[in-house]
Design a protein around this motif. Structure first.
Motif, PDB file in Angstrom:
ATOM      1  N   ALA A 210      17.548  -1.836   5.667  1.00  0.00           N
ATOM      2  CA  ALA A 210      16.990  -2.756   4.682  1.00  0.00           C
ATOM      3  C   ALA A 210      17.586  -4.153   4.837  1.00  0.00           C
ATOM      4  CB  ALA A 210      17.250  -2.233   3.275  1.00  0.00           C
ATOM      5  N   LEU A 211      18.911  -4.220   5.018  1.00  0.00           N
ATOM      6  CA  LEU A 211      19.556  -5.524   5.156  1.00  0.00           C
ATOM      7  C   LEU A 211      19.083  -6.231   6.420  1.00  0.00           C
ATOM      8  CD1 LEU A 211      21.634  -7.489   4.003  1.00  0.00           C
ATOM      9  CD2 LEU A 211      23.396  -6.308   5.344  1.00  0.00           C
ATOM     10  N   ALA A 212      18.934  -5.477   7.523  1.00  0.00           N
ATOM     11  CA  ALA A 212      18.462  -6.085   8.763  1.00  0.00           C
ATOM     12  C   ALA A 212      17.042  -6.627   8.610  1.00  0.00           C
ATOM     13  CB  ALA A 212      18.515  -5.055   9.895  1.00  0.00           C
ATOM     14  N   LEU A 213      16.182  -5.900   7.892  1.00  0.00           N
ATOM     15  CA  LEU A 213      14.811  -6.364   7.677  1.00  0.00           C
ATOM     16  C   LEU A 213      14.778  -7.637   6.832  1.00  0.00           C
ATOM     17  CD1 LEU A 213      12.938  -2.981   7.019  1.00  0.00           C
ATOM     18  CD2 LEU A 213      12.548  -4.567   8.925  1.00  0.00           C
ATOM     19  N   VAL A 214      15.583  -7.676   5.809  1.00  0.00           N
ATOM     20  CA  VAL A 214      15.619  -8.869   4.955  1.00  0.00           C
ATOM     21  C   VAL A 214      16.149 -10.068   5.722  1.00  0.00           C
ATOM     22  CG1 VAL A 214      16.608  -9.879   2.876  1.00  0.00           C
ATOM     23  CG2 VAL A 214      15.841  -7.531   2.849  1.00  0.00           C
ATOM     24  N   GLU A 215      17.211  -9.870   6.507  1.00  0.00           N
ATOM     25  CA  GLU A 215      17.782 -10.984   7.262  1.00  0.00           C
ATOM     26  C   GLU A 215      16.827 -11.471   8.345  1.00  0.00           C
ATOM     27  OE1 GLU A 215      21.495  -9.382   8.591  1.00  0.00           O
ATOM     28  OE2 GLU A 215      22.608 -10.289   6.921  1.00  0.00           O
ATOM     29  N   GLY A 216      16.068 -10.543   8.940  1.00  0.00           N
ATOM     30  CA  GLY A 216      15.172 -10.922  10.026  1.00  0.00           C
ATOM     31  C   GLY A 216      13.827 -11.453   9.577  1.00  0.00           C
ATOM     32  N   ASN A 217      13.322 -10.953   8.461  1.00  0.00           N
ATOM     33  CA  ASN A 217      11.969 -11.303   8.041  1.00  0.00           C
ATOM     34  C   ASN A 217      11.900 -12.023   6.692  1.00  0.00           C
ATOM     35  OD1 ASN A 217      10.332  -9.695  10.190  1.00  0.00           O
ATOM     36  ND2 ASN A 217      11.789  -8.202   9.395  1.00  0.00           N
ATOM     37  N   GLY A 218      13.004 -12.019   5.962  1.00  0.00           N
ATOM     38  CA  GLY A 218      12.994 -12.614   4.632  1.00  0.00           C
ATOM     39  C   GLY A 218      12.258 -11.720   3.649  1.00  0.00           C
ATOM     40  N   ALA A 219      12.447 -11.972   2.379  1.00  0.00           N
ATOM     41  CA  ALA A 219      11.764 -11.222   1.324  1.00  0.00           C
ATOM     42  C   ALA A 219      11.881 -12.008   0.038  1.00  0.00           C
ATOM     43  CB  ALA A 219      12.367  -9.835   1.150  1.00  0.00           C
ATOM     44  N   GLU A 220      10.881 -11.846  -0.818  1.00  0.00           N
ATOM     45  CA  GLU A 220      10.932 -12.495  -2.121  1.00  0.00           C
ATOM     46  C   GLU A 220      11.463 -11.549  -3.186  1.00  0.00           C
ATOM     47  OE1 GLU A 220       8.068 -15.287  -4.971  1.00  0.00           O
ATOM     48  OE2 GLU A 220       7.318 -14.539  -3.047  1.00  0.00           O
ATOM     49  N   LEU A 221      11.498 -10.248  -2.854  1.00  0.00           N
ATOM     50  CA  LEU A 221      12.008  -9.244  -3.788  1.00  0.00           C
ATOM     51  C   LEU A 221      12.481  -8.042  -3.000  1.00  0.00           C
ATOM     52  CD1 LEU A 221      12.377  -8.000  -6.657  1.00  0.00           C
ATOM     53  CD2 LEU A 221       9.991  -7.234  -6.500  1.00  0.00           C
ATOM     54  N   VAL A 222      13.607  -7.489  -3.423  1.00  0.00           N
ATOM     55  CA  VAL A 222      14.131  -6.244  -2.846  1.00  0.00           C
ATOM     56  C   VAL A 222      14.188  -5.199  -3.945  1.00  0.00           C
ATOM     57  CG1 VAL A 222      16.139  -5.102  -1.825  1.00  0.00           C
ATOM     58  CG2 VAL A 222      15.470  -7.393  -1.042  1.00  0.00           C
TER      59      VAL A 222
END
Length: 400
Positions: free
Chosen positions: A47-59
């Motif tokens: 999950a952290l790798a996806l957020v760092e690589g693609n960004g997210a507005e909500l987790v």
């Protein structure tokens, strides 16, 4: 539920993390149905790798996951400067309040309890997204306002410095003309030269006030400390406003409790601040009124400069507005003479630079008292043993 009824806000990129594949599939289906771009992960590291690589507005993250649980994932998101503002909704099946408290301590924004109420799921997501977007808009507005304030202060500072040189030239040449006309006994043109000099000095004073108040916005102003007496400060202040007092037929009354009391302070700045208070008192009092200027020692030590007038007074709700730059209050029938309204902000800044404060008192019966209170540390000790002794008589109407 239909997508049209759910999408009350613009779609967002959302990451859902849970080690339960059925939960992932259900949640993803609901979010996609609402129009969102969904990423899924079965553990915290992914999950952290996806957020760092693609960004997210909500987790949205389960708390109990392998490799990296939801607590650590939330902490890592909050610790990363480029991710720290992302809202995090935690999902927990624990019925212990301590789990939710620990999640909030880690930085969670909200939480959902298992089993998830899918009827309210998207509404919860929309609520958190809207709150996050509103906060981001407020931060952007704040940053723009702060940038605008910095630009304004910088522009005022540059303008003030640029205006000083030509103004000093105008005043200097005006003085030369005055001397020449005086030698020639040309009284008419000498009077014109006086107007030039007085107008130049008035504008130069206004420029200096603007620069000082602008500097005070960014922190305490610099002061040139030296030994000086209460008498010197009061006399200098009264001399600065002698012309205004004469025009208004004001009667300046000096009341010094201890005229030779020595202070360690910036004499020029304190006299300037006191002169602004006296100038205000003259402007806001009837023609021919009495204005008291003095200094007294309060019981707790230190020294207080006091200016009292016989004006109409100030309504309680307007006292706070008096210290705002460029927003003068209409307290006098002679409103056109009031100026820029920088007197009180300047006096407040000078008092603060000395570790003191400015206080305005205006009783219902009329009249206003302005006080610059300096701390005891500014008062020189007599012979190294105790504070200098002051006269017992207190200035009438002075601070307690």
């Amino acid at each position: 539920m239909t997508g049209s009824s759910q999408t009350a806000i613009a779609p967002a990129r959302i990451l859902f993390a849970d080690d339960d594949p059925i939960m992932l599939e259900l949640a993803a289906a609901r979010l996609v149905e609402a129009g969102h771009d969904v990423m899924t992960a079965e553990d915290g590291e992914t999950a952290l790798a996806l957020v760092e690589g693609n960004g997210a507005e909500l987790v949205i993250s389960d708390l109990d996951m392998p490799a990296m649980d939801g607590f650590e994932l939330t902490r890592r998101i909050r610790a990363a400067p480029h991710l720290a503002e992302i809202p995090v909704i935690v999902v927990t099946g624990s019925d212990h309040a301590s789990a939710v408290e620990a999640a909030f301590a880690a930085g969670a924004t909200s939480f959902l309890a298992k089993p998830i109420n899918w009827t309210l799921f998207n509404q919860s997501v929309m609520f958190v997204l809207k709150a996050s977007r509103d906060q981001r808009a407020l931060r952007e507005a704040r940053d723009q306002a702060e940038a605008g304030a910095r630009f304004k202060d910088s522009l005022l500072s540059v303008m003030s410095h640029e205006l000083r040189t030509p103004l000093n030239a105008i005043i200097g040449f005006g003085q030369i003309l005055r001397e020449q006309f005086d030698a020639e006994r040309d009284h008419l043109h000498r009077e014109y030269a006086e107007y030039i000099i007085d107008s130049g000095k008035r504008l130069l004073d206004a420029v200096s006030d603007i620069l000082l108040v602008s500097d005070a916005r960014s922190g305490p102003i610099a002061i040139a400390e030296a030994d000086c007496t209460a008498r010197e400060i009061v006399e200098t202040a009264c001399a600065e406003v002698a012309g205004q007092a004469s025009l208004a037929q004001a009667r300046l009354s000096v009341a010094l409790e201890a005229p030779d009391l020595t202070l360690f302070a910036d004499r020029a700045l304190l006299a300037r601040a006191l002169a602004k208070l006296v100038d205000n008192a003259i402007k806001f009092s009837p023609r021919g009124a009495r204005v008291v200027v003095g200094a007294a020692s309060p019981r707790q030590g230190g020294l207080v400069f006091v200016v009292k007038d016989e004006g109409p007074g100030v309504a309680p709700e307007r006292l706070a507005a008096l210290a705002k730059p460029l927003a003068p209050a209409d307290l006098s029938p002679r409103r056109a003479e009031e100026g820029l309204g920088l007197g009180l902000p300047l006096a407040r800044a000078v008092a603060a630079a000395h570790g003191g404060r400015l206080r305005i008192e205006s009783p219902p019966k009329g009249g206003t008292t302005a006080l610059i209170a300096l701390p005891a540390a500014r008062v020189r000790r007599a012979g190294g043993a105790g504070q200098a002794r002051l006269a017992k008589a207190r200035l009438s109407g002075g601070p307690a």
